[in-house]
Design an enzyme around this catalytic site. Structure first.
Site, PDB file in Angstrom:
ATOM      1  N   SER A  29       0.875  -1.184   0.000  1.00 60.25           N
ATOM      2  CA  SER A  29       0.000   0.000   0.000  1.00 60.25           C
ATOM      3  C   SER A  29       0.906   1.225   0.000  1.00 60.25           C
ATOM      4  CB  SER A  29      -0.845  -0.018   1.272  1.00 60.25           C
ATOM      5  OG  SER A  29      -1.457   1.239   1.505  1.00 60.25           O
TER       6      SER A  29
ATOM      7  N   TYR B 283      -2.212  -1.463  10.379  1.00 62.05           N
ATOM      8  CA  TYR B 283      -2.178  -1.550   8.916  1.00 62.05           C
ATOM      9  C   TYR B 283      -0.860  -0.999   8.379  1.00 62.05           C
ATOM     10  CZ  TYR B 283      -3.986  -1.132   4.114  1.00 62.05           C
ATOM     11  OH  TYR B 283      -4.180  -1.260   2.753  1.00 62.05           O
TER      12      TYR B 283
END
Ligand code: NAD
Length: 274
Positions: free
Chosen positions: A156, A169
């Site tokens: 990401s 995350y």
């Protein structure tokens, strides 16, 4: 066009013909987009993930009918190492090989650190990071024996930069880039590459739900939610698409990408160029 010209365009269009790809978390969103793209590039595919049985069946039938490849499905839970081992063993038993591994399964939870539930932290690290360790360690022996393999880790923009309230995350995605580099280094001479794709915002059903939810919550038009809330960090003000991510994954499997390894490829409209 000459015969050799035709042959080379075929190998470019179908870089994974006759190969087998396993994509974790591919019952929806980015994973399904990548699975469809790899199938379109000639690969048999193994889908994985959760969802309603009829939707999983429809996704599986869709890939098989649209591309004429073999499609299998594994319900393995990426938070469970035993379940992951069973998925890889079953794939090797049914197909005899595993050439392309895409570590894509992921979940999110948003909360300030001091309120972040410990169980959510553990689940995010297990699914978004440790699962890639387990799939990779089990897929590598076959790839090394075949002197060819492609591992693609879906990280990401949050593998490159942080955002408040996303501790687990962001930590998992940064970890994914570390795992990508080490994997690449260990197998660099063995015909196996390992790279990470680092998307910013990608348009998926989940994002569509967020647009609608935020528009209602703030009483503002969806265009404003897209520009000022969701894509506030993304300079080009557009979502990447699952098709684009599929094409990038296919490129990483192609001969042209043979020397790309250990890389983190941002697909974030300039977010991490800031
Ligand atoms: P999604 O929710 O549409 O898909 C996630 C997939 O993972 C689903 O198939 C789900 O069933 C599966 N999954 C979840 N928990 C699982 C588990 N325990 N075991 C097996 N499968 C499990 O999400 P998405 O947006 O397509 O995200 C896919 C990946 O891309 C994730 O790793 C995410 O972090 C990353 N990503 C997404 C975006 C975005 O904007 N959508 C941006 C950057 C990175």
């Amino acid at each position: 066009m000459t015969i050799s010209g035709i042959m080379s365009s075929v190998s470019v269009a179908l870089p994974v013909k006759g190969k087998v790809s396993l994509i974790t978390g591919s019952t929806s969103g980015i994973g399904l987009g990548i699975a469809r793209a790899l199938a379109g590039a000639g690969s048999d595919v193994v889908l994985n993930g959760f969802g309603k049985p009829e939707e999983i069946e429809a996704a599986r039938d869709g890939v098989a009918k649209d591309y004429g490849v073999r499609v299998d499905y594994s319900p393995a839970d990426m938070s469970k190492p035993d379940s992951i081992a069973e998925m890889i063993e079953t794939t090797l038993r049914k197909f005899g090989r595993l050439d392309v591994l895409v570590n894509n399964a992921g979940i999110q939870h948003v909360a300030p650190l001091q309120e972040f539930p410990a169980a959510k932290w553990d689940a995010i690290i297990a699914i978004n990071l440790s699962s890639a360790f387990h799939t990779t360690r089990l897929a590598l022996p076959g790839m090394i024996a075949n002197k060819w393999g492609r591992i693609i880790n879906i990280a990401s923009a949050h593998g490159l930069v942080g955002s408040a309230f996303k501790s687990a995350y962001v930590a998992a995605k940064h970890g994914m880039l570390g795992l990508t580099k080490v994997t690449a280094l260990e197998v660099a001479e063995m015909g196996v590459t390992c790279n990470a794709i680092c998307p910013g915002y990608v348009y998926t059903p989940l994002v569509e739900a967020q647009i609608e939810g935020q528009a209602k919550a703030h009483g503002i038009p969806r265009e404003q939610v897209i520009r000022e809330v969701l894509l506030a960090q993304q300079p080009n003000k557009r979502f990447a698409t699952t098709d684009e991510l599929g094409s990038i994954a296919v490129f990483l499997t192609s001969d042209a990408a043979a020397s790309i390894t250990g890389a983190a490829i941002p697909v974030d409209g300039g977010w991490t160029a800031h």
